[in-house]
Design a protein around this motif. Structure first.
Motif, PDB file in Angstrom:
ATOM      1  N   UNK A 152      33.184 -32.257  -4.352  1.00  0.00           N
ATOM      2  CA  UNK A 152      34.112 -31.617  -3.406  1.00  0.00           C
ATOM      3  C   UNK A 152      33.500 -31.520  -2.013  1.00  0.00           C
ATOM      4  N   UNK A 153      34.343 -31.670  -1.001  1.00  0.00           N
ATOM      5  CA  UNK A 153      33.874 -31.600   0.378  1.00  0.00           C
ATOM      6  C   UNK A 153      33.242 -30.243   0.675  1.00  0.00           C
ATOM      7  N   UNK A 154      33.693 -29.207  -0.001  1.00  0.00           N
ATOM      8  CA  UNK A 154      33.095 -27.877   0.190  1.00  0.00           C
ATOM      9  C   UNK A 154      31.617 -27.875  -0.171  1.00  0.00           C
ATOM     10  N   UNK A 155      31.233 -28.721  -1.140  1.00  0.00           N
ATOM     11  CA  UNK A 155      29.817 -28.816  -1.516  1.00  0.00           C
ATOM     12  C   UNK A 155      29.017 -29.533  -0.425  1.00  0.00           C
ATOM     13  N   UNK A 156      29.631 -30.507   0.229  1.00  0.00           N
ATOM     14  CA  UNK A 156      28.973 -31.158   1.363  1.00  0.00           C
ATOM     15  C   UNK A 156      28.721 -30.147   2.477  1.00  0.00           C
ATOM     16  N   UNK A 157      29.733 -29.346   2.764  1.00  0.00           N
ATOM     17  CA  UNK A 157      29.620 -28.403   3.880  1.00  0.00           C
ATOM     18  C   UNK A 157      28.504 -27.394   3.671  1.00  0.00           C
ATOM     19  N   UNK A 158      28.232 -27.059   2.411  1.00  0.00           N
ATOM     20  CA  UNK A 158      27.149 -26.120   2.125  1.00  0.00           C
ATOM     21  C   UNK A 158      25.781 -26.673   2.543  1.00  0.00           C
ATOM     22  N   UNK A 159      25.669 -28.002   2.601  1.00  0.00           N
ATOM     23  CA  UNK A 159      24.386 -28.638   2.906  1.00  0.00           C
ATOM     24  C   UNK A 159      24.195 -28.928   4.392  1.00  0.00           C
ATOM     25  N   UNK A 160      25.259 -28.846   5.165  1.00  0.00           N
ATOM     26  CA  UNK A 160      25.186 -29.254   6.567  1.00  0.00           C
ATOM     27  C   UNK A 160      24.442 -28.210   7.400  1.00  0.00           C
ATOM     28  N   UNK A 161      23.448 -28.695   8.157  1.00  0.00           N
ATOM     29  CA  UNK A 161      22.683 -27.864   9.084  1.00  0.00           C
ATOM     30  C   UNK A 161      22.672 -28.555  10.446  1.00  0.00           C
ATOM     31  N   UNK A 162      21.958 -27.966  11.403  1.00  0.00           N
ATOM     32  CA  UNK A 162      21.871 -28.625  12.707  1.00  0.00           C
ATOM     33  C   UNK A 162      21.010 -29.880  12.664  1.00  0.00           C
TER      34      UNK A 162
END
Length: 399
Positions: A152-162
């Motif tokens: 799920x894309x929500x799982x990708x978003x959890x990993x995104x940092x600067x």
């Protein structure tokens, strides 16, 4: 004694090739080894490609342009535009294999310490290439229970940092054979645009899609032109792994110009390979129809045999020529080595790739293996008999 670099010590061994010494020893001992560990097809290379090499006539084996010869890039543009990519010769850089396409793309887009998100299991060399550039891989698990679909894309978003700069996918996937849907790619498009990320798409297995399923490339998604970098190779499409010829495709001019500097640093791709590549583009559709039908038949043979084994689970992949299967074993690395060192059935054994090497998350894939259905069906059937007999006597069987 001088010390090895920390980068060298961190560099992972290939799960595909690291067991080769054990396979060589098994052959020296007189065993027949069925190689299902590596994507080396036994399909014949198109005759036109081989004839182009045989008929070469030159007096100087010269450098080519760093971005590849104009003639070859024209032929490539012709090929990709039949697929609806809408590109020109100025959007292509020819590389020494798909591997160099990946490394140049990583060097172009990612600095040391930057992060790239990759759904796993993934092509093992992504880890190696990232290690070379001190890039941090942020894995996101996909699961065998739902055929390794995109998380799920929500799982990708959890990993995104600067520090997150890119996402890498392989479509159809190596090692799982999963074929991403339009909906999954549209979701990745939205994510990449939201966070201004590159989307690197490895399309080495584009031609091999089964059961009427549609291949969708990020190049088909409107509005993503400055984010997409396609990585490709002739190795699998034309059964020409030894040609070492690939390419980078991007409509992002800054990416192309920067990537070219890395291409110039390594001078040029091979001239003979590009001559063969030009001829390859004219391969008739009938070749791919034959190859596709053959691979689908092999896939069905392998998947059916595996799922008929006690304790084995194997999803049916939609593309490529690999499957990942879950076996009733304690440790895939131990099992794959044991097959070569300690097992034989009618003086035969099987070489598999432990799936642990296709994961970055520790302890993942411990009971999974990758198999490449690159052998003829008779050999596949015999190899599956060997595997079934091996599972009956393996000391580390778990059920």
């Amino acid at each position: 004694m001088p010390k090895i670099s920390q980068k060298g010590l961190r560099m992972p061994a290939s799960p595909i090739r690291k067991l080769t010494p054990f396979a060589d020893k098994a052959k020296q001992d007189g065993k027949k080894v069925y190689h299902l560990n590596i994507g080396q097809p036994d399909i014949e290379t198109p005759a036109g490609m081989l004839d182009a090499v045989k008929n070469i006539d030159f007096n100087i084996w010269a450098y080519t342009a760093s971005e590849g010869t104009l003639n070859y890039r024209k032929k490539l543009a012709e090929y990709y535009n039949k697929l609806g990519y809408g590109i020109g010769t100025q959007d292509i850089i020819v590389t020494t294999g798909g591997s160099e396409a990946i490394t140049i793309a990583m060097m172009t887009c990612l600095d040391a310490g930057d992060e790239v998100i990759i759904p796993e299991p993934f092509y093992a060399n992504y880890n190696g290439f990232a290690s070379q550039g001190d890039v941090v891989v942020k894995p996101i698990l996909s699961y065998i229970e739902n055929d390794f679909a995109l998380p799920p894309i929500s799982e990708f978003e959890k990993l995104i940092t600067d520090k997150t700069k890119a996402i890498i996918i392989c479509n159809p996937n190596n090692p799982t054979g999963y074929l991403y849907t339009r909906e999954e790619l549209e979701a990745l498009k939205t994510l990449c645009l939201k966070y201004d990320l590159y989307l690197l798409c490895d399309e080495a297995y584009r031609e091999f899609c089964y059961d009427g399923r549609e291949f969708i490339s990020p190049m088909h998604l409107e509005g993503l032109e400055n984010n997409v970098i396609v990585l490709d190779t002739v190795s699998k499409r034309y059964s020409a792994c030894g040609a070492r010829l690939g390419c980078i495709i991007t409509k992002n001019k800054e990416v192309w110009t920067t990537a070219l500097k890395f291409a110039q640093a390594r001078l040029s791709p091979g001239m003979v390979e590009q001559i063969a590549g030009e001829a390859a583009v004219d391969t008739p559709d009938s070749y791919f129809e034959m190859v596709n039908a053959e691979y689908k038949s092999r896939r069905d043979t392998l998947v059916n045999a595996l799922n008929n084994m006690d304790g084995v689970f194997c999803p049916t992949p939609g593309g490529a020529f690999y499957i990942v299967a879950r076996l009733p074993i304690d440790n895939a690395d131990k099992f794959c080595q044991w097959l070569l060192e300690n097992f034989e059935y009618n003086n035969q054994t099987v070489m598999l790739a432990p799936a642990t090497g296709f994961y970055s998350t520790p302890s993942s894939g411990l009971n999974e293996v990758r198999l490449a259905y690159v052998l003829n069906k008779d050999d596949l059937k015999t190899a599956m008999v060997c595997l079934e007999e091996a599972l009956k006597v393996y000391p580390g069987r778990t059920n």
